[in-house]
Design a protein around this motif. Structure first.
Motif, short mmCIF file in Angstrom:
data_model
loop_
_atom_site.label_atom_id
_atom_site.label_comp_id
_atom_site.label_asym_id
_atom_site.label_seq_id
_atom_site.Cartn_x
_atom_site.Cartn_y
_atom_site.Cartn_z
N TYR A 166 39.56 28.28 56.14
CA TYR A 166 40.75 28.32 55.31
C TYR A 166 42.01 28.15 56.15
O TYR A 166 42.78 29.10 56.35
N ALA A 170 47.23 29.04 50.75
CA ALA A 170 47.20 28.94 49.29
C ALA A 170 45.77 28.78 48.78
O ALA A 170 45.40 29.35 47.75
N GLU A 171 44.95 28.02 49.50
CA GLU A 171 43.55 27.85 49.10
C GLU A 171 42.79 29.17 49.23
O GLU A 171 41.96 29.50 48.38
N HIS A 174 43.74 31.39 46.34
CA HIS A 174 43.09 30.88 45.12
C HIS A 174 41.62 31.29 45.08
O HIS A 174 41.13 31.78 44.06
N ASP A 175 40.90 31.09 46.18
CA ASP A 175 39.46 31.35 46.17
C ASP A 175 39.15 32.84 46.08
O ASP A 175 38.20 33.23 45.37
N GLN A 178 39.93 33.74 42.47
CA GLN A 178 38.93 33.21 41.55
C GLN A 178 37.62 33.97 41.66
O GLN A 178 36.97 34.26 40.64
N GLU A 230 50.34 39.19 45.82
CA GLU A 230 49.90 37.88 45.36
C GLU A 230 48.39 37.86 45.14
O GLU A 230 47.89 37.37 44.12
N ALA A 234 46.69 37.76 41.37
CA ALA A 234 45.95 36.53 41.07
C ALA A 234 44.59 36.84 40.47
O ALA A 234 44.08 36.11 39.61
#
Length: 377
Positions: A166, A170-171, A174-175, A178, A230, A234
């Protein structure tokens, strides 16, 4: 229904319980290859059935499996995600006067939810025990996304592994978000309506001495809080309205000792004001936690569960003292939005805190009795 019940009752628990000797022996036998996974699971099932019966007998309406299937309150969840390996660090976590075992979690691929996640299996068994009992709710506690991130950057080896997979922050956000979102929705689909995110990250951020030692003074508290917020938000956005999401904030709980100190003021503007949870379970059992003033940042209508009864020491608190402190907290949060609980679980790791099972249940009954006197539950 879960939100209504938790709000109405005004008494609660954090979730982990002292492991019975039978569980400790079974885990030792499994490690020594004297029994197989099926035999270990059978022993865990039996112990959890007994625990849940005791929880209900003590008057609890929200019950847990005591985290009997876990070794750690957090690492077992991390190991259940795809892309994560069970590793060992040079050192364990450093507490006030002890060092823990040195297990860790490291990135070995892209992070994702695994439908065979151990927490999902654990919840399904717990829920089967109580789903036909009116008024009893099965809760699943999981470590927060911020705690997951903190583990993935703990030490040079973990950081290097993380950046290999990574390079883009940002990725990563996100992961992680998620993977957690998918786990929470899978729990929901299995019948869960109460998920608690356990989180020591904020409890560490408040301790300037801790971070001075960890980072040699190179510590941007606001930037770190932005990252934690964050990550957590998320994971919990766009969830079903009847799913209660809460968070428990702790400064470390291992073998009756602690890892950090400091009041909530440095994090109140981020944590209390901006984390999108329905309730905060907060450690307030001694002077390390500071005063109640930071609770002024808690949004109107959000529940605050005061952890005034310590799970670290066997001595039983005085009911009159607890009532006085609850009344003090009403300067910042209305009484109807307050509840009472133990400050943490009794066994955040399988070692457990230094008190007996009887003392554990005495603490829980004190919580229930005090709440009934204050709120008339």
């Amino acid at each position: 229904m879960a939100t209504l019940t938790a709000t109405k009752l005004h008494y609660d628990i954090v979730g982990s319980f002292l492991r019975p000797n039978a569980i400790k022996q079974a885990r030792a036998d499994f490690a020594a290859k004297k029994i197989d996974q099926e035999q270990l699971t059978t022993g865990e099932d039996e112990a959890i059935r007994d625990l849940v019966a005791k929880e209900i007998d003590a008057g609890l309406k929200i019950v847990t499996d005591g985290e009997f299937r876990r070794s750690y309150w957090h690492l077992d969840t991390f190991w259940g995600f795809s892309g994560i390996a069970h590793t060992y660090a040079d050192h364990g976590y450093l507490f006030h006067d002890e060092e823990t075992r040195n297990d860790s979690a490291q990135v070995v691929g892209k992070i994702a939810f695994d439908p065979e996640h151990n927490d999902l299996k654990a919840f399904k068994f717990l829920n089967e025990l109580v789903q036909d009992q009116p008024g009893i709710i099965a809760r699943q506690s999981i470590p927060s996304p911020a705690q997951f991130y903190a583990e993935l950057v703990r030490g040079v080896e973990n950081e290097e592994a993380l950046h290999k997979y990574y390079p883009d922050h940002a990725e990563l956000v996100h992961d992680i978000g998620q993977a957690y979102h998918d786990l929470i929705l899978a729990l929901y689909d299995a019948g869960c309506r109460d998920v608690k995110l356990d989180d020591c990250t904020w409890g560490m951020v408040v301790d300037s001495d801790f971070w001075q030692e960890m980072t040699n003074g190179e510590f941007d508290r606001d930037a770190l809080q932005d990252t934690y917020l964050e990550l957590n938000n998320a994971a919990i956005e766009d969830l079903p309205e009847d799913l209660r999401i809460s968070t428990h904030i702790c400064r470390g709980n291992y073998h009756s000792t602690w890892a950090a100190k400091g009041g909530y003021a440095p994090v109140a503007g981020h944590l209390f004001a901006q984390e999108k949870v329905d309730a905060f379970y907060l450690e307030f059992d001694d002077e390390r936690s500071g005063d109640f003033a930071p609770l002024a940042e808690v949004p109107a209508g959000t529940q605050v569960v005061l952890g005034l009864v310590t799970s670290k020491r066997p001595e039983l608190e005085q009911k009159e003292t607890l009532i006085k402190r609850i009344n003090e907290a009403t300067q910042y949060v209305p009484l109807e939005n307050l509840s009472l609980s133990t400050q943490c679980g009794f066994a955040s790791t399988e070692e457990g805190n230094q008190l007996t099972e009887q003392q554990q249940w005495d603490k829980i009954r004190l919580v229930v009795d005090t709440a009934q006197e204050v709120w008339g539950d």
